[in-house]
Scaffold this motif. Sequence first.
Motif, PDB file in Angstrom:
ATOM      1  N   GLU A  45      22.264  14.126   2.579  1.00 18.74           N
ATOM      2  CA  GLU A  45      22.503  13.826   1.171  1.00 18.74           C
ATOM      3  C   GLU A  45      21.614  12.681   0.697  1.00 18.74           C
ATOM      4  OE1 GLU A  45      27.201  15.190   0.851  1.00 18.74           O
ATOM      5  OE2 GLU A  45      26.692  13.159   1.519  1.00 18.74           O
ATOM      6  N   VAL A  46      21.465  11.651   1.531  1.00 20.35           N
ATOM      7  CA  VAL A  46      20.569  10.542   1.189  1.00 20.35           C
ATOM      8  C   VAL A  46      19.141  11.059   1.051  1.00 20.35           C
ATOM      9  CG1 VAL A  46      19.588   8.355   1.956  1.00 20.35           C
ATOM     10  CG2 VAL A  46      22.028   8.811   2.287  1.00 20.35           C
ATOM     11  N   ALA A  47      18.731  11.890   2.004  1.00 20.96           N
ATOM     12  CA  ALA A  47      17.371  12.428   1.968  1.00 20.96           C
ATOM     13  C   ALA A  47      17.135  13.247   0.710  1.00 20.96           C
ATOM     14  CB  ALA A  47      17.122  13.274   3.216  1.00 20.96           C
ATOM     15  N   GLN A  48      18.103  14.093   0.354  1.00 21.23           N
ATOM     16  CA  GLN A  48      17.959  14.937  -0.825  1.00 21.23           C
ATOM     17  C   GLN A  48      17.871  14.098  -2.092  1.00 21.23           C
ATOM     18  OE1 GLN A  48      21.251  17.589  -1.464  1.00 21.23           O
ATOM     19  NE2 GLN A  48      20.365  18.543  -3.273  1.00 21.23           N
ATOM     20  N   LEU A  49      18.751  13.109  -2.226  1.00 19.80           N
ATOM     21  CA  LEU A  49      18.781  12.285  -3.427  1.00 19.80           C
ATOM     22  C   LEU A  49      17.545  11.397  -3.546  1.00 19.80           C
ATOM     23  CD1 LEU A  49      22.547  11.292  -3.320  1.00 19.80           C
ATOM     24  CD2 LEU A  49      21.463  12.717  -5.060  1.00 19.80           C
ATOM     25  N   ALA A  50      16.997  10.967  -2.403  1.00 21.17           N
ATOM     26  CA  ALA A  50      15.820  10.096  -2.407  1.00 21.17           C
ATOM     27  C   ALA A  50      14.521  10.880  -2.453  1.00 21.17           C
ATOM     28  CB  ALA A  50      15.834   9.189  -1.179  1.00 21.17           C
ATOM     29  N   GLY A  51      14.600  12.202  -2.265  1.00 21.97           N
ATOM     30  CA  GLY A  51      13.402  13.028  -2.321  1.00 21.97           C
ATOM     31  C   GLY A  51      12.543  12.934  -1.076  1.00 21.97           C
ATOM     32  N   VAL A  52      13.177  12.760   0.100  1.00 24.09           N
ATOM     33  CA  VAL A  52      12.429  12.701   1.367  1.00 24.09           C
ATOM     34  C   VAL A  52      12.973  13.771   2.308  1.00 24.09           C
ATOM     35  CG1 VAL A  52      11.980  10.238   1.096  1.00 24.09           C
ATOM     36  CG2 VAL A  52      13.992  10.976   2.398  1.00 24.09           C
ATOM     37  N   ILE A  66       7.987   5.132  12.641  1.00 22.14           N
ATOM     38  CA  ILE A  66       7.343   5.923  11.592  1.00 22.14           C
ATOM     39  C   ILE A  66       6.977   5.006  10.434  1.00 22.14           C
ATOM     40  CG2 ILE A  66       8.536   8.051  12.210  1.00 22.14           C
ATOM     41  CD1 ILE A  66      10.464   7.530   9.914  1.00 22.14           C
ATOM     42  N   ASN A  67       5.988   5.427   9.664  1.00 22.81           N
ATOM     43  CA  ASN A  67       5.554   4.632   8.516  1.00 22.81           C
ATOM     44  C   ASN A  67       6.387   4.987   7.286  1.00 22.81           C
ATOM     45  OD1 ASN A  67       3.460   3.302   9.923  1.00 22.81           O
ATOM     46  ND2 ASN A  67       2.110   5.058   9.625  1.00 22.81           N
ATOM     47  N   ALA A  68       6.726   3.956   6.507  1.00 22.31           N
ATOM     48  CA  ALA A  68       7.476   4.164   5.274  1.00 22.31           C
ATOM     49  C   ALA A  68       6.819   3.342   4.177  1.00 22.31           C
ATOM     50  CB  ALA A  68       8.933   3.736   5.461  1.00 22.31           C
ATOM     51  N   SER A  69       6.450   4.006   3.104  1.00 23.57           N
ATOM     52  CA  SER A  69       5.817   3.298   1.987  1.00 23.57           C
ATOM     53  C   SER A  69       6.874   2.569   1.162  1.00 23.57           C
ATOM     54  CB  SER A  69       5.063   4.280   1.095  1.00 23.57           C
ATOM     55  OG  SER A  69       5.970   5.125   0.406  1.00 23.57           O
ATOM     56  N   GLU A  70       6.422   1.593   0.385  1.00 26.40           N
ATOM     57  CA  GLU A  70       7.350   0.854  -0.477  1.00 26.40           C
ATOM     58  C   GLU A  70       7.979   1.784  -1.510  1.00 26.40           C
ATOM     59  OE1 GLU A  70       7.459  -3.016  -3.507  1.00 26.40           O
ATOM     60  OE2 GLU A  70       5.732  -2.655  -2.202  1.00 26.40           O
ATOM     61  N   GLN A  71       7.206   2.740  -2.028  1.00 28.77           N
ATOM     62  CA  GLN A  71       7.726   3.661  -3.030  1.00 28.77           C
ATOM     63  C   GLN A  71       8.884   4.487  -2.480  1.00 28.77           C
ATOM     64  OE1 GLN A  71       4.800   6.383  -4.529  1.00 28.77           O
ATOM     65  NE2 GLN A  71       6.145   7.256  -6.089  1.00 28.77           N
ATOM     66  N   ILE A  76      14.974   5.212  -1.583  1.00 26.39           N
ATOM     67  CA  ILE A  76      16.158   5.143  -0.704  1.00 26.39           C
ATOM     68  C   ILE A  76      17.084   4.034  -1.172  1.00 26.39           C
ATOM     69  CG2 ILE A  76      16.919   4.621   1.645  1.00 26.39           C
ATOM     70  CD1 ILE A  76      14.333   6.000   2.611  1.00 26.39           C
ATOM     71  N   ALA A  77      16.493   2.893  -1.555  1.00 28.39           N
ATOM     72  CA  ALA A  77      17.294   1.763  -2.023  1.00 28.39           C
ATOM     73  C   ALA A  77      18.103   2.135  -3.259  1.00 28.39           C
ATOM     74  CB  ALA A  77      16.382   0.570  -2.317  1.00 28.39           C
ATOM     75  N   ARG A  78      17.480   2.881  -4.169  1.00 23.04           N
ATOM     76  CA  ARG A  78      18.207   3.304  -5.371  1.00 23.04           C
ATOM     77  C   ARG A  78      19.343   4.254  -5.010  1.00 23.04           C
ATOM     78  NH1 ARG A  78      12.885   3.342  -7.432  1.00 23.04           N
ATOM     79  NH2 ARG A  78      12.672   5.583  -7.011  1.00 23.04           N
ATOM     80  N   THR A  79      19.079   5.148  -4.088  1.00 25.39           N
ATOM     81  CA  THR A  79      20.110   6.097  -3.665  1.00 25.39           C
ATOM     82  C   THR A  79      21.293   5.370  -3.037  1.00 25.39           C
ATOM     83  OG1 THR A  79      18.473   7.830  -3.291  1.00 25.39           O
ATOM     84  CG2 THR A  79      20.598   8.068  -2.170  1.00 25.39           C
ATOM     85  N   LEU A  91      12.845  -3.934   2.725  1.00 32.56           N
ATOM     86  CA  LEU A  91      11.382  -3.942   2.808  1.00 32.56           C
ATOM     87  C   LEU A  91      10.888  -4.804   3.964  1.00 32.56           C
ATOM     88  CD1 LEU A  91      10.442  -4.161  -0.984  1.00 32.56           C
ATOM     89  CD2 LEU A  91      10.334  -2.160   0.497  1.00 32.56           C
ATOM     90  N   ARG A  92      11.526  -5.937   4.168  1.00 34.33           N
ATOM     91  CA  ARG A  92      11.112  -6.808   5.279  1.00 34.33           C
ATOM     92  C   ARG A  92      11.355  -6.125   6.621  1.00 34.33           C
ATOM     93  NH1 ARG A  92      13.845 -10.851   2.093  1.00 34.33           N
ATOM     94  NH2 ARG A  92      12.329 -12.164   0.997  1.00 34.33           N
ATOM     95  N   LEU A  93      12.494  -5.474   6.765  1.00 34.14           N
ATOM     96  CA  LEU A  93      12.791  -4.778   8.016  1.00 34.14           C
ATOM     97  C   LEU A  93      11.785  -3.664   8.281  1.00 34.14           C
ATOM     98  CD1 LEU A  93      16.695  -4.492   7.918  1.00 34.14           C
ATOM     99  CD2 LEU A  93      15.311  -5.976   9.395  1.00 34.14           C
ATOM    100  N   ALA A  94      11.252  -3.087   7.214  1.00 30.18           N
ATOM    101  CA  ALA A  94      10.254  -2.026   7.356  1.00 30.18           C
ATOM    102  C   ALA A  94       8.847  -2.583   7.533  1.00 30.18           C
ATOM    103  CB  ALA A  94      10.307  -1.100   6.147  1.00 30.18           C
ATOM    104  N   GLY A  95       8.730  -3.907   7.576  1.00 32.14           N
ATOM    105  CA  GLY A  95       7.425  -4.520   7.783  1.00 32.14           C
ATOM    106  C   GLY A  95       6.613  -4.664   6.519  1.00 32.14           C
ATOM    107  N   LEU A  96       7.264  -4.546   5.358  1.00 28.19           N
ATOM    108  CA  LEU A  96       6.579  -4.682   4.079  1.00 28.19           C
ATOM    109  C   LEU A  96       6.971  -6.003   3.428  1.00 28.19           C
ATOM    110  CD1 LEU A  96       7.054  -1.068   2.690  1.00 28.19           C
ATOM    111  CD2 LEU A  96       5.051  -1.999   3.854  1.00 28.19           C
TER     112      LEU A  96
END
Length: 286
Positions: A45-52, A66-71, A76-79, A91-96
């Motif tokens: 459900e998270v994936a569907q709502l976030a478009g991933v 895996i790599n995750a862009s800020e966009q 995901i954050a909005r979802t 973002l910090r946890l993802a290295g951004l």
Amino acid sequence: MTTVATDRRAQLAEFLKTRRARVTPEQVGLAPGLRRRTPGLRREEVAQLAGVGVTWYTWLEQGRPINASEQVLQAIARTLQLDLAEQAHLLRLAGLRPAVPDSMECATQPQVQSILDALDPLPAAISSARYDILRWNASYETIFPGATLSDTYRRNSLWAAAVVPQCCSAFVNRDEELPRMVAVLRSNYVEHLGEPEWETFIADLIAVSADFATLWAQQDVALHSSRLKVFRHGSVGELRMTATNLQVLGMPTARMVVYTPNDDETRERVSFLQANPGLAVVDHVH
């Protein structure tokens, strides 16, 4: 992968799981459904709502490299309905590097001016990472009216140090302070590469100040520190002040600068200026 990166991925996975568990289907417009084994949303459900992709999101929650862009992370954050602090943490946890609050916007908060006013009679101001003077108290304006009231020059202390003619400059030890100010700007610049306001500011300074252009090309870097600064005031002479830079919570790209008289003579001259506002800053006109 390093241990630090592995730990960060693991924390990212746990953080996403806890945030997902607190969001109900009803909060995101889904039917509650039946027989949910765990609270909150399902991964798909998270994936569907976030478009991933479901597999990609599953790997993200499993802490895989895996790599995750800020966009995508913002989607995901909005979802997951994350607040600003949680978004920055994600973002910090993802290295951004998360975006930081705008200094100008933070400096307009009324309580910031109240703090500056409470520091009076010590001159104090809020400056951006680019040396823009955002707010100041009455003592600061009395000592440095050219920096706050001038229509000729930008309301920026580095611009004043580099561009104002030596005969009108407030800096006595300009040859010591200007290189350091440029080096601090260079250190801050790396956080703002490509930002139009920064690029325009630097290009304008290079165009109007040969001294700045030379110092900028040297690639020197430095950090803010408490410094003795010697100023010139046309009505009282030299003022020897210790400039102390303080970080302000909520304004990570700005700082509070408080000026303390360095000797009794300076203290008396500052008091005289405060008691007699409007005295001439320079002893001549062009």
